[in-house]
Design a protein around this motif. Structure first.
Motif, mmCIF file in Angstrom:
data_model
loop_
_atom_site.group_PDB
_atom_site.id
_atom_site.type_symbol
_atom_site.label_atom_id
_atom_site.label_comp_id
_atom_site.label_asym_id
_atom_site.label_seq_id
_atom_site.Cartn_x
_atom_site.Cartn_y
_atom_site.Cartn_z
ATOM 1 N N LEU A 83 0.821 -1.211 0.000
ATOM 2 C CA LEU A 83 0.000 0.000 0.000
ATOM 3 C C LEU A 83 0.858 1.265 0.000
ATOM 4 C CD1 LEU A 83 -2.891 -1.034 2.392
ATOM 5 C CD2 LEU A 83 -3.069 -0.534 -0.050
ATOM 6 N N ARG A 84 1.971 1.217 0.698
ATOM 7 C CA ARG A 84 2.873 2.373 0.718
ATOM 8 C C ARG A 84 3.442 2.626 -0.682
ATOM 9 N NH1 ARG A 84 7.935 3.539 0.718
ATOM 10 N NH2 ARG A 84 8.688 1.420 0.781
ATOM 11 N N ARG A 85 3.790 1.546 -1.388
ATOM 12 C CA ARG A 85 4.376 1.696 -2.728
ATOM 13 C C ARG A 85 3.356 2.181 -3.756
ATOM 14 N NH1 ARG A 85 9.240 -0.994 -3.975
ATOM 15 N NH2 ARG A 85 9.073 0.295 -5.841
ATOM 16 N N ILE A 86 2.068 1.829 -3.580
ATOM 17 C CA ILE A 86 1.065 2.229 -4.572
ATOM 18 C C ILE A 86 0.248 3.444 -4.138
ATOM 19 C CG2 ILE A 86 0.904 -0.137 -5.439
ATOM 20 C CD1 ILE A 86 -1.851 -0.352 -4.154
ATOM 21 N N ALA A 87 0.563 3.992 -2.973
ATOM 22 C CA ALA A 87 -0.259 5.051 -2.379
ATOM 23 C C ALA A 87 -0.508 6.243 -3.295
ATOM 24 C CB ALA A 87 0.364 5.524 -1.069
ATOM 25 N N LEU A 88 0.480 6.743 -3.973
ATOM 26 C CA LEU A 88 0.311 7.943 -4.789
ATOM 27 C C LEU A 88 0.216 7.645 -6.280
ATOM 28 C CD1 LEU A 88 2.749 10.331 -2.898
ATOM 29 C CD2 LEU A 88 0.269 10.136 -2.668
ATOM 30 N N LYS A 89 0.011 6.392 -6.633
ATOM 31 C CA LYS A 89 -0.090 6.017 -8.044
ATOM 32 C C LYS A 89 -1.539 6.130 -8.496
ATOM 33 C CE LYS A 89 4.222 4.588 -7.811
ATOM 34 N NZ LYS A 89 4.612 5.059 -6.512
ATOM 35 N N ARG A 90 -1.733 6.821 -9.627
ATOM 36 C CA ARG A 90 -3.060 6.944 -10.220
ATOM 37 C C ARG A 90 -3.024 6.392 -11.636
ATOM 38 N NH1 ARG A 90 -4.439 13.135 -9.953
ATOM 39 N NH2 ARG A 90 -2.412 13.106 -10.922
ATOM 40 N N VAL A 91 -4.152 5.890 -12.075
ATOM 41 C CA VAL A 91 -4.273 5.463 -13.465
ATOM 42 C C VAL A 91 -5.080 6.523 -14.201
ATOM 43 C CG1 VAL A 91 -4.022 3.009 -12.936
ATOM 44 C CG2 VAL A 91 -6.298 4.022 -12.995
ATOM 45 N N ASP A 92 -4.860 6.617 -15.510
ATOM 46 C CA ASP A 92 -5.495 7.684 -16.274
ATOM 47 C C ASP A 92 -7.003 7.498 -16.387
ATOM 48 O OD1 ASP A 92 -3.091 9.113 -16.764
ATOM 49 O OD2 ASP A 92 -2.553 7.631 -18.280
ATOM 50 N N PHE A 93 -7.433 6.316 -16.831
ATOM 51 C CA PHE A 93 -8.870 6.044 -16.975
ATOM 52 C C PHE A 93 -9.161 4.617 -16.536
ATOM 53 C CE2 PHE A 93 -7.707 8.985 -20.429
ATOM 54 C CZ PHE A 93 -8.467 10.077 -20.078
ATOM 55 N N VAL A 94 -10.329 4.412 -15.943
ATOM 56 C CA VAL A 94 -10.792 3.064 -15.626
ATOM 57 C C VAL A 94 -12.157 2.845 -16.259
ATOM 58 C CG1 VAL A 94 -9.499 2.783 -13.468
ATOM 59 C CG2 VAL A 94 -11.762 3.778 -13.393
ATOM 60 N N LEU A 95 -12.355 1.626 -16.724
ATOM 61 C CA LEU A 95 -13.658 1.228 -17.254
ATOM 62 C C LEU A 95 -14.291 0.324 -16.212
ATOM 63 C CD1 LEU A 95 -12.695 0.419 -20.969
ATOM 64 C CD2 LEU A 95 -13.281 2.610 -19.929
ATOM 65 N N VAL A 96 -15.396 0.770 -15.674
ATOM 66 C CA VAL A 96 -16.053 0.098 -14.552
ATOM 67 C C VAL A 96 -17.354 -0.528 -15.042
ATOM 68 C CG1 VAL A 96 -17.072 0.440 -12.261
ATOM 69 C CG2 VAL A 96 -15.054 1.755 -12.941
ATOM 70 N N HIS A 97 -17.541 -1.800 -14.729
ATOM 71 C CA HIS A 97 -18.791 -2.477 -15.078
ATOM 72 C C HIS A 97 -19.908 -1.852 -14.249
ATOM 73 C CE1 HIS A 97 -21.876 -5.585 -15.204
ATOM 74 N NE2 HIS A 97 -21.321 -5.934 -16.359
ATOM 75 N N PRO A 98 -20.978 -1.402 -14.903
ATOM 76 C CA PRO A 98 -22.033 -0.691 -14.151
ATOM 77 C C PRO A 98 -22.796 -1.559 -13.157
ATOM 78 C CG PRO A 98 -22.649 -0.929 -16.461
ATOM 79 C CD PRO A 98 -21.252 -1.449 -16.330
ATOM 80 N N GLY A 99 -22.841 -2.868 -13.371
ATOM 81 C CA GLY A 99 -23.559 -3.760 -12.460
ATOM 82 C C GLY A 99 -22.750 -4.129 -11.229
ATOM 83 N N SER A 100 -21.523 -4.594 -11.465
ATOM 84 C CA SER A 100 -20.694 -5.054 -10.350
ATOM 85 C C SER A 100 -19.870 -3.935 -9.717
ATOM 86 C CB SER A 100 -19.747 -6.159 -10.831
ATOM 87 O OG SER A 100 -18.797 -5.626 -11.742
ATOM 88 N N CYS A 101 -19.738 -2.823 -10.420
ATOM 89 C CA CYS A 101 -18.917 -1.678 -9.988
ATOM 90 C C CYS A 101 -17.448 -2.063 -9.806
ATOM 91 C CB CYS A 101 -19.471 -1.035 -8.725
ATOM 92 S SG CYS A 101 -21.001 -0.166 -9.030
ATOM 93 N N ARG A 102 -17.001 -3.059 -10.545
ATOM 94 C CA ARG A 102 -15.589 -3.469 -10.521
ATOM 95 C C ARG A 102 -14.870 -2.912 -11.741
ATOM 96 N NH1 ARG A 102 -14.086 -7.188 -6.805
ATOM 97 N NH2 ARG A 102 -15.754 -8.301 -5.761
ATOM 98 N N VAL A 103 -13.630 -2.536 -11.534
ATOM 99 C CA VAL A 103 -12.808 -2.072 -12.638
ATOM 100 C C VAL A 103 -12.447 -3.281 -13.488
ATOM 101 C CG1 VAL A 103 -10.598 -1.043 -13.279
ATOM 102 C CG2 VAL A 103 -11.898 -0.100 -11.374
ATOM 103 N N GLU A 104 -12.799 -3.231 -14.765
ATOM 104 C CA GLU A 104 -12.496 -4.343 -15.666
ATOM 105 C C GLU A 104 -11.340 -4.032 -16.596
ATOM 106 O OE1 GLU A 104 -15.861 -6.012 -17.632
ATOM 107 O OE2 GLU A 104 -16.840 -6.519 -15.743
ATOM 108 N N GLN A 105 -11.090 -2.735 -16.820
ATOM 109 C CA GLN A 105 -10.012 -2.364 -17.729
ATOM 110 C C GLN A 105 -9.457 -1.006 -17.332
ATOM 111 O OE1 GLN A 105 -9.350 -2.018 -22.537
ATOM 112 N NE2 GLN A 105 -11.137 -3.083 -21.787
#
Length: 168
Positions: A91-113
């Protein structure tokens, strides 16, 4: 006897010093947040012009299949199950890392891509940042698509690059 008295005085001083230090910490933690005078805080754009165009095109490409979010912290959509020390280190290593865009499934609300923009300047710290992001995405089983920012995309081209063309 004197030695015992000196030892007791030193022990009392140490105990009082610790007590005062703890109470000062509690006071600092308990004080409400306030922006100091002379500090200016303003709003900035979340995305640059080229990124806004790509964001809009992404929304059109995924239509109603996915929700599109931008500038999402990596830790907010992955679950890390590990021993406390190992989990804290990851968690410390990924704390300030952001991704540009996420595609989230509208039903499960999970990031798929995840869609990452490939910038022209590849500095060593950016390469390490990208490696950490890719490692976490692979471990989580989340698909990663990289897109060069300086290229323009047609809607069918972007849909194909995202792997959504065959779903129609």
């Amino acid at each position: 006897m004197r030695l015992l008295l000196v030892g007791a005085v030193i022990a009392v001083i140490v105990i009082l010093w610790r007590y005062v230090r703890r109470t000062r910490r509690r006071k600092k933690q308990a004080s409400p947040f306030a922006i100091p005078s002379g500090v200016s805080i303003g709003s900035i754009p979340l995305l640059e012009k080229d990124e806004i165009a790509l964001f809009s095109l992404l929304q059109m490409a995924v239509q109603e299949r996915y929700l599109v979010f931008s500038q999402v912290p990596l830790w907010s959509f992955v679950e890390i199950e590990a021993e406390a020390k190992v989990r804290a280190e990851i968690l410390r290593r990924i704390a300030l890392k952001r991704v540009d865009f996420v595609l989230v499934h509208p039903g499960s609300c999970r990031v798929e891509q995840v869609v990452q923009i490939e910038h022209e300047s590849s500095q060593p710290h950016q390469a390490e940042r990208q490696y950490i992001i890719e490692s976490v995405l692979v471990a989580a089983g989340i698909k990663l698509t990289k897109l060069p920012l300086n290229k323009s995309y047609s809607l069918p081209d972007l849909t194909a690059r995202l792997g959504l063309a065959e779903e129609e």
